[in-house]
Design a protein around this motif. Sequence first.
Motif, PDB file in Angstrom:
ATOM      1  N   GLU A 162       0.885  -1.313  -0.036  1.00  0.00           N
ATOM      2  CA  GLU A 162      -0.042  -0.049  -0.134  1.00  0.00           C
ATOM      3  C   GLU A 162       0.800   1.256   0.013  1.00  0.00           C
ATOM      4  N   ARG A 163       1.850   1.270   0.991  1.00  0.00           N
ATOM      5  CA  ARG A 163       2.716   2.449   0.745  1.00  0.00           C
ATOM      6  C   ARG A 163       3.535   2.587  -0.671  1.00  0.00           C
ATOM      7  N   ASP A 164       3.856   1.285  -1.148  1.00  0.00           N
ATOM      8  CA  ASP A 164       4.505   1.583  -2.529  1.00  0.00           C
ATOM      9  C   ASP A 164       3.725   1.988  -3.443  1.00  0.00           C
ATOM     10  N   VAL A 165       2.327   1.726  -3.331  1.00  0.00           N
ATOM     11  CA  VAL A 165       1.285   2.124  -4.189  1.00  0.00           C
ATOM     12  C   VAL A 165       1.018   3.684  -4.295  1.00  0.00           C
ATOM     13  N   ALA A 166       1.133   4.139  -2.893  1.00  0.00           N
ATOM     14  CA  ALA A 166       0.787   5.523  -2.664  1.00  0.00           C
ATOM     15  C   ALA A 166       1.897   6.176  -3.270  1.00  0.00           C
ATOM     16  N   ALA A 167       3.307   5.841  -2.837  1.00  0.00           N
ATOM     17  CA  ALA A 167       4.405   6.439  -3.508  1.00  0.00           C
ATOM     18  C   ALA A 167       4.596   6.612  -4.993  1.00  0.00           C
ATOM     19  N   ALA A 168       3.875   5.565  -5.614  1.00  0.00           N
ATOM     20  CA  ALA A 168       4.097   5.377  -7.108  1.00  0.00           C
ATOM     21  C   ALA A 168       2.826   6.639  -7.521  1.00  0.00           C
ATOM     22  N   ARG A 169       1.797   6.561  -6.955  1.00  0.00           N
ATOM     23  CA  ARG A 169       0.658   7.329  -7.518  1.00  0.00           C
ATOM     24  C   ARG A 169       1.221   8.944  -7.306  1.00  0.00           C
ATOM     25  N   ALA A 170       1.828   9.137  -5.930  1.00  0.00           N
ATOM     26  CA  ALA A 170       2.601  10.676  -5.778  1.00  0.00           C
ATOM     27  C   ALA A 170       3.497  10.841  -7.043  1.00  0.00           C
ATOM     28  N   ALA A 171       4.166   9.800  -7.141  1.00  0.00           N
ATOM     29  CA  ALA A 171       5.201  10.065  -8.289  1.00  0.00           C
ATOM     30  C   ALA A 171       4.665  10.619  -9.747  1.00  0.00           C
ATOM     31  N   TRP A 172       3.633   9.840 -10.079  1.00  0.00           N
ATOM     32  CA  TRP A 172       2.723  10.030 -11.238  1.00  0.00           C
ATOM     33  C   TRP A 172       2.204  11.338 -11.350  1.00  0.00           C
ATOM     34  N   THR A 173       1.689  11.760 -10.202  1.00  0.00           N
ATOM     35  CA  THR A 173       1.017  13.139 -10.233  1.00  0.00           C
ATOM     36  C   THR A 173       2.134  14.263 -10.501  1.00  0.00           C
ATOM     37  N   GLN A 174       3.593  14.159  -9.907  1.00  0.00           N
ATOM     38  CA  GLN A 174       4.417  14.890 -10.039  1.00  0.00           C
ATOM     39  C   GLN A 174       4.920  14.891 -11.678  1.00  0.00           C
ATOM     40  N   THR A 175       4.906  13.643 -12.232  1.00  0.00           N
ATOM     41  CA  THR A 175       5.315  13.386 -13.578  1.00  0.00           C
ATOM     42  C   THR A 175       4.222  14.153 -14.435  1.00  0.00           C
ATOM     43  N   PRO A 210      -1.900   2.279 -12.901  1.00  0.00           N
ATOM     44  CA  PRO A 210      -2.727   1.678 -14.231  1.00  0.00           C
ATOM     45  C   PRO A 210      -1.839   1.527 -15.612  1.00  0.00           C
ATOM     46  N   LEU A 211      -1.434   0.690 -16.162  1.00  0.00           N
ATOM     47  CA  LEU A 211      -0.669   0.832 -17.420  1.00  0.00           C
ATOM     48  C   LEU A 211      -1.122   1.565 -18.312  1.00  0.00           C
ATOM     49  N   ALA A 212      -2.607   1.300 -18.907  1.00  0.00           N
ATOM     50  CA  ALA A 212      -3.197   1.838 -19.714  1.00  0.00           C
ATOM     51  C   ALA A 212      -3.365   3.210 -19.739  1.00  0.00           C
ATOM     52  N   GLU A 213      -3.578   3.851 -18.469  1.00  0.00           N
ATOM     53  CA  GLU A 213      -3.365   5.322 -18.337  1.00  0.00           C
ATOM     54  C   GLU A 213      -2.135   5.965 -18.453  1.00  0.00           C
ATOM     55  N   VAL A 214      -0.865   5.116 -17.978  1.00  0.00           N
ATOM     56  CA  VAL A 214       0.414   5.721 -18.144  1.00  0.00           C
ATOM     57  C   VAL A 214       0.802   5.857 -19.562  1.00  0.00           C
ATOM     58  N   VAL A 215       0.420   4.738 -20.282  1.00  0.00           N
ATOM     59  CA  VAL A 215       0.820   4.672 -21.775  1.00  0.00           C
ATOM     60  C   VAL A 215       0.048   5.799 -22.536  1.00  0.00           C
ATOM     61  N   GLU A 216      -1.338   5.773 -22.379  1.00  0.00           N
ATOM     62  CA  GLU A 216      -2.000   6.793 -22.907  1.00  0.00           C
ATOM     63  C   GLU A 216      -1.446   8.362 -22.401  1.00  0.00           C
ATOM     64  N   ALA A 217      -1.155   8.266 -21.497  1.00  0.00           N
ATOM     65  CA  ALA A 217      -0.475   9.955 -20.975  1.00  0.00           C
ATOM     66  C   ALA A 217       0.694  10.147 -21.927  1.00  0.00           C
ATOM     67  N   LEU A 218       1.582   9.347 -21.773  1.00  0.00           N
ATOM     68  CA  LEU A 218       2.826   9.280 -22.382  1.00  0.00           C
ATOM     69  C   LEU A 218       2.587   9.612 -23.849  1.00  0.00           C
ATOM     70  N   GLY A 219       1.675   8.942 -24.474  1.00  0.00           N
ATOM     71  CA  GLY A 219       1.355   8.914 -25.905  1.00  0.00           C
ATOM     72  C   GLY A 219       0.809  10.402 -26.439  1.00  0.00           C
ATOM     73  N   ARG A 220       0.300  11.162 -25.507  1.00  0.00           N
ATOM     74  CA  ARG A 220      -0.303  12.524 -25.765  1.00  0.00           C
ATOM     75  C   ARG A 220       0.401  13.523 -25.145  1.00  0.00           C
ATOM     76  N   ARG A 221       1.667  13.111 -25.021  1.00  0.00           N
ATOM     77  CA  ARG A 221       2.733  14.398 -24.319  1.00  0.00           C
ATOM     78  C   ARG A 221       2.832  15.345 -25.459  1.00  0.00           C
ATOM     79  N   ARG A 222       3.411  16.536 -24.682  1.00  0.00           N
ATOM     80  CA  ARG A 222       3.676  17.589 -25.758  1.00  0.00           C
ATOM     81  C   ARG A 222       4.521  16.986 -27.018  1.00  0.00           C
ATOM     82  N   PRO A 223       4.340  17.763 -28.301  1.00  0.00           N
ATOM     83  CA  PRO A 223       5.163  17.260 -29.369  1.00  0.00           C
ATOM     84  C   PRO A 223       6.614  17.516 -29.101  1.00  0.00           C
ATOM     85  N   ASP A 224       6.954  18.314 -28.373  1.00  0.00           N
ATOM     86  CA  ASP A 224       8.607  18.619 -28.477  1.00  0.00           C
ATOM     87  C   ASP A 224       9.112  18.024 -27.102  1.00  0.00           C
TER      88      ASP A 224
END
Length: 201
Positions: free
Chosen positions: A104-117, A144-158
């Motif tokens: 649970e602690r690891d998941v919470a840390a990963a979620r916080a890291a994704w928010t920062q990302t 969630p893998l699908a959420e991460v991949v989708e967000a990376l795919g729509r990153r800014r063009p540069d």
Amino acid sequence: MSDDEAARHRAKMEKRKAVQDAEVAGKTIEKGLLVVHTGPGKGKSTAAFGLMLRALGRGWRVGVVQYIKGAWETGERFALERFGDQVAWHTMGEGFTWETQDRERDVAAARAAWTQTEALMADPTIRLLILDELNIALRYDYLPLAEVVEALGRRRPDLHVVVTGRNAKPELIAAADLVTEMGQIKHHFAAGVKAQEGIEF
């Protein structure tokens, strides 16, 4: 080398240069890349930080989010701190999963890291973003893998993004522009050599 051998070599290199020049001239697309460094060998994060140094040398502003590594005192962090506001560094992990022993602690840390990302991806001043050990967080389903991949795919063009860590998910590999697998041929750890300052950290 005889005159004939030198002439043959020169003719061979001229042909090779013509082929190479034509291939380079055909590459006209410029875009932000999604880069993945994976595999069992050493050097995934090291290569990412080398790329970061190159970007800093070009005057870019860069970001780092560390997903697993805790508050280590690492040489790369000390070095990059010298660039001041040109580097946005965020160590969000709490250490290796076998050390925390608390999912649970690891998941919470990963979620916080994704928010920062997501915040760094939205920052137009960031040109290169290193997501260190994100692959580990995805491997253990902390995000969630699908959420991460989708967000990376729509990153800014540069925006260039580098994801590191073993066991990259096939979906991330498919979405990436460049994937390098570090192979482990020989590692000093197997011979009893410990992690050393200046080499591992």
